[in-house]
Design a protein around this motif. Sequence first.
Motif, PDB file in Angstrom:
ATOM      1  N   ILE A 103       0.871  -1.177   0.000  1.00  0.00           N
ATOM      2  CA  ILE A 103       0.000   0.000   0.000  1.00  0.00           C
ATOM      3  C   ILE A 103       0.899   1.215   0.000  1.00  0.00           C
ATOM      4  CG2 ILE A 103      -1.725   1.335   1.268  1.00  0.00           C
ATOM      5  CD1 ILE A 103      -2.760  -1.310   2.431  1.00  0.00           C
ATOM      6  N   PHE A 104       0.639   2.126  -0.950  1.00  0.00           N
ATOM      7  CA  PHE A 104       1.368   3.385  -0.946  1.00  0.00           C
ATOM      8  C   PHE A 104       0.436   4.538  -1.237  1.00  0.00           C
ATOM      9  CE2 PHE A 104       2.339   1.943  -5.355  1.00  0.00           C
ATOM     10  CZ  PHE A 104       1.941   3.054  -6.102  1.00  0.00           C
ATOM     11  N   GLU A 105       0.896   5.724  -0.842  1.00  0.00           N
ATOM     12  CA  GLU A 105       0.138   6.949  -1.044  1.00  0.00           C
ATOM     13  C   GLU A 105       0.885   7.797  -2.053  1.00  0.00           C
ATOM     14  OE1 GLU A 105      -2.071   8.390   2.452  1.00  0.00           O
ATOM     15  OE2 GLU A 105      -0.790  10.166   2.218  1.00  0.00           O
ATOM     16  N   VAL A 106       0.152   8.375  -2.983  1.00  0.00           N
ATOM     17  CA  VAL A 106       0.751   9.229  -3.998  1.00  0.00           C
ATOM     18  C   VAL A 106       0.035  10.575  -3.999  1.00  0.00           C
ATOM     19  CG1 VAL A 106      -0.696   8.267  -5.844  1.00  0.00           C
ATOM     20  CG2 VAL A 106       1.440   9.355  -6.431  1.00  0.00           C
ATOM     21  N   THR A 107       0.822  11.643  -4.081  1.00  0.00           N
ATOM     22  CA  THR A 107       0.284  12.994  -4.161  1.00  0.00           C
ATOM     23  C   THR A 107       0.870  13.662  -5.396  1.00  0.00           C
ATOM     24  OG1 THR A 107       0.039  13.179  -1.763  1.00  0.00           O
ATOM     25  CG2 THR A 107       0.145  15.241  -2.998  1.00  0.00           C
ATOM     26  N   GLY A 108       0.025  14.343  -6.146  1.00  0.00           N
ATOM     27  CA  GLY A 108       0.478  15.030  -7.348  1.00  0.00           C
ATOM     28  C   GLY A 108      -0.476  16.139  -7.721  1.00  0.00           C
ATOM     29  N   ILE A 109      -0.180  16.780  -8.843  1.00  0.00           N
ATOM     30  CA  ILE A 109      -1.034  17.827  -9.398  1.00  0.00           C
ATOM     31  C   ILE A 109      -1.668  17.251 -10.663  1.00  0.00           C
ATOM     32  CG2 ILE A 109      -1.156  20.176 -10.302  1.00  0.00           C
ATOM     33  CD1 ILE A 109      -0.257  20.119  -7.377  1.00  0.00           C
ATOM     34  N   GLY A 110      -2.977  17.053 -10.618  1.00  0.00           N
ATOM     35  CA  GLY A 110      -3.692  16.449 -11.738  1.00  0.00           C
ATOM     36  C   GLY A 110      -3.879  17.406 -12.899  1.00  0.00           C
ATOM     37  N   PRO A 111      -4.368  16.877 -14.002  1.00  0.00           N
ATOM     38  CA  PRO A 111      -4.867  15.508 -14.099  1.00  0.00           C
ATOM     39  C   PRO A 111      -3.726  14.499 -14.243  1.00  0.00           C
ATOM     40  CG  PRO A 111      -5.192  16.633 -16.197  1.00  0.00           C
ATOM     41  CD  PRO A 111      -4.625  17.642 -15.238  1.00  0.00           C
ATOM     42  N   THR A 112      -3.963  13.325 -13.686  1.00  0.00           N
ATOM     43  CA  THR A 112      -2.993  12.245 -13.772  1.00  0.00           C
ATOM     44  C   THR A 112      -3.516  11.153 -14.685  1.00  0.00           C
ATOM     45  OG1 THR A 112      -1.505  10.834 -12.510  1.00  0.00           O
ATOM     46  CG2 THR A 112      -3.788  10.909 -11.765  1.00  0.00           C
ATOM     47  N   GLY A 113      -2.722  10.138 -14.843  1.00  0.00           N
ATOM     48  CA  GLY A 113      -3.093   8.993 -15.666  1.00  0.00           C
ATOM     49  C   GLY A 113      -1.910   8.061 -15.736  1.00  0.00           C
ATOM     50  N   ILE A 114      -2.015   7.082 -16.610  1.00  0.00           N
ATOM     51  CA  ILE A 114      -0.917   6.144 -16.804  1.00  0.00           C
ATOM     52  C   ILE A 114      -0.848   5.791 -18.277  1.00  0.00           C
ATOM     53  CG2 ILE A 114      -2.359   4.142 -16.253  1.00  0.00           C
ATOM     54  CD1 ILE A 114       0.200   2.903 -14.943  1.00  0.00           C
ATOM     55  N   ASP A 115       0.365   5.812 -18.803  1.00  0.00           N
ATOM     56  CA  ASP A 115       0.620   5.447 -20.196  1.00  0.00           C
ATOM     57  C   ASP A 115       1.609   4.288 -20.194  1.00  0.00           C
ATOM     58  OD1 ASP A 115      -0.857   7.615 -21.516  1.00  0.00           O
ATOM     59  OD2 ASP A 115       0.664   8.902 -20.600  1.00  0.00           O
ATOM     60  N   TYR A 116       1.309   3.256 -20.968  1.00  0.00           N
ATOM     61  CA  TYR A 116       2.199   2.108 -21.086  1.00  0.00           C
ATOM     62  C   TYR A 116       3.036   2.246 -22.350  1.00  0.00           C
ATOM     63  CZ  TYR A 116      -0.287  -0.056 -17.256  1.00  0.00           C
ATOM     64  OH  TYR A 116      -0.803  -0.316 -16.017  1.00  0.00           O
ATOM     65  N   LEU A 117       4.343   1.985 -22.232  1.00  0.00           N
ATOM     66  CA  LEU A 117       5.236   2.054 -23.389  1.00  0.00           C
ATOM     67  C   LEU A 117       4.744   1.109 -24.478  1.00  0.00           C
ATOM     68  CD1 LEU A 117       7.836   3.076 -24.726  1.00  0.00           C
ATOM     69  CD2 LEU A 117       9.064   1.270 -23.540  1.00  0.00           C
ATOM     70  N   ASN A 118       4.389  -0.104 -24.099  1.00  0.00           N
ATOM     71  CA  ASN A 118       3.828  -1.080 -25.020  1.00  0.00           C
ATOM     72  C   ASN A 118       2.312  -1.105 -24.783  1.00  0.00           C
ATOM     73  OD1 ASN A 118       2.948  -3.279 -26.447  1.00  0.00           O
ATOM     74  ND2 ASN A 118       4.481  -4.697 -25.636  1.00  0.00           N
ATOM     75  N   PRO A 119       1.521  -0.593 -25.725  1.00  0.00           N
ATOM     76  CA  PRO A 119       0.067  -0.537 -25.522  1.00  0.00           C
ATOM     77  C   PRO A 119      -0.553  -1.884 -25.163  1.00  0.00           C
ATOM     78  CG  PRO A 119       0.683   0.697 -27.477  1.00  0.00           C
ATOM     79  CD  PRO A 119       1.919  -0.022 -27.008  1.00  0.00           C
ATOM     80  N   GLU A 120       0.071  -2.978 -25.579  1.00  0.00           N
ATOM     81  CA  GLU A 120      -0.461  -4.310 -25.257  1.00  0.00           C
ATOM     82  C   GLU A 120      -0.340  -4.640 -23.773  1.00  0.00           C
ATOM     83  OE1 GLU A 120       1.923  -6.525 -27.941  1.00  0.00           O
ATOM     84  OE2 GLU A 120       0.937  -5.639 -29.675  1.00  0.00           O
ATOM     85  N   ASP A 121       0.489  -3.893 -23.031  1.00  0.00           N
ATOM     86  CA  ASP A 121       0.634  -4.119 -21.592  1.00  0.00           C
ATOM     87  C   ASP A 121      -0.486  -3.458 -20.785  1.00  0.00           C
ATOM     88  OD1 ASP A 121       2.956  -5.620 -21.817  1.00  0.00           O
ATOM     89  OD2 ASP A 121       4.261  -3.853 -21.640  1.00  0.00           O
ATOM     90  N   ASP A 122      -1.269  -2.588 -21.421  1.00  0.00           N
ATOM     91  CA  ASP A 122      -2.325  -1.842 -20.731  1.00  0.00           C
ATOM     92  C   ASP A 122      -3.467  -2.790 -20.354  1.00  0.00           C
ATOM     93  OD1 ASP A 122      -4.410  -0.163 -19.924  1.00  0.00           O
ATOM     94  OD2 ASP A 122      -3.882   1.374 -21.399  1.00  0.00           O
TER      95      ASP A 122
END
Length: 127
Positions: A103-122
């Motif tokens: 379990i971890f906590e993340v703080t940032g300035i949105g908007p956030t998201g996630i991009d996979y280098l290889n789209p097939e890994d998404d």
Amino acid sequence: MTSSDIKWAPIPSMPKGTQTTVLHGNPGKPGLYTARLKIPANSKMPVHSHPDERVRVIISGTYYSALGDKVDTSKLLSFPPGTFSHVPPKVWQFAETRDEEVIFEVTGIGPTGIDYLNPEDDPRKQK
């Protein structure tokens, strides 16, 4: 907010079984947010990046992570409970959990998201 107030929900952009809860703000909109992630034991995070700069604090379990555009487990660093780390925006990284949930906590300035280098890994594209 106390631990008993937390309501976990699945997060389809992460490995199966990963859950999240938003503690502050809205990660999908501009502005400050804080969220927690609960990642099951033995999960692998393929090479990915996030559009926002963020800081991370490990609450429980040991998280293994490294920067790079190719998974190389020899480069993984261990982040035990209490570890604080900075994650730059748009930097390729990969990670895993081993024999315990993390379990971890993340703080940032949105908007956030996630991009996979290889789209097939998404995970959102897998059936």
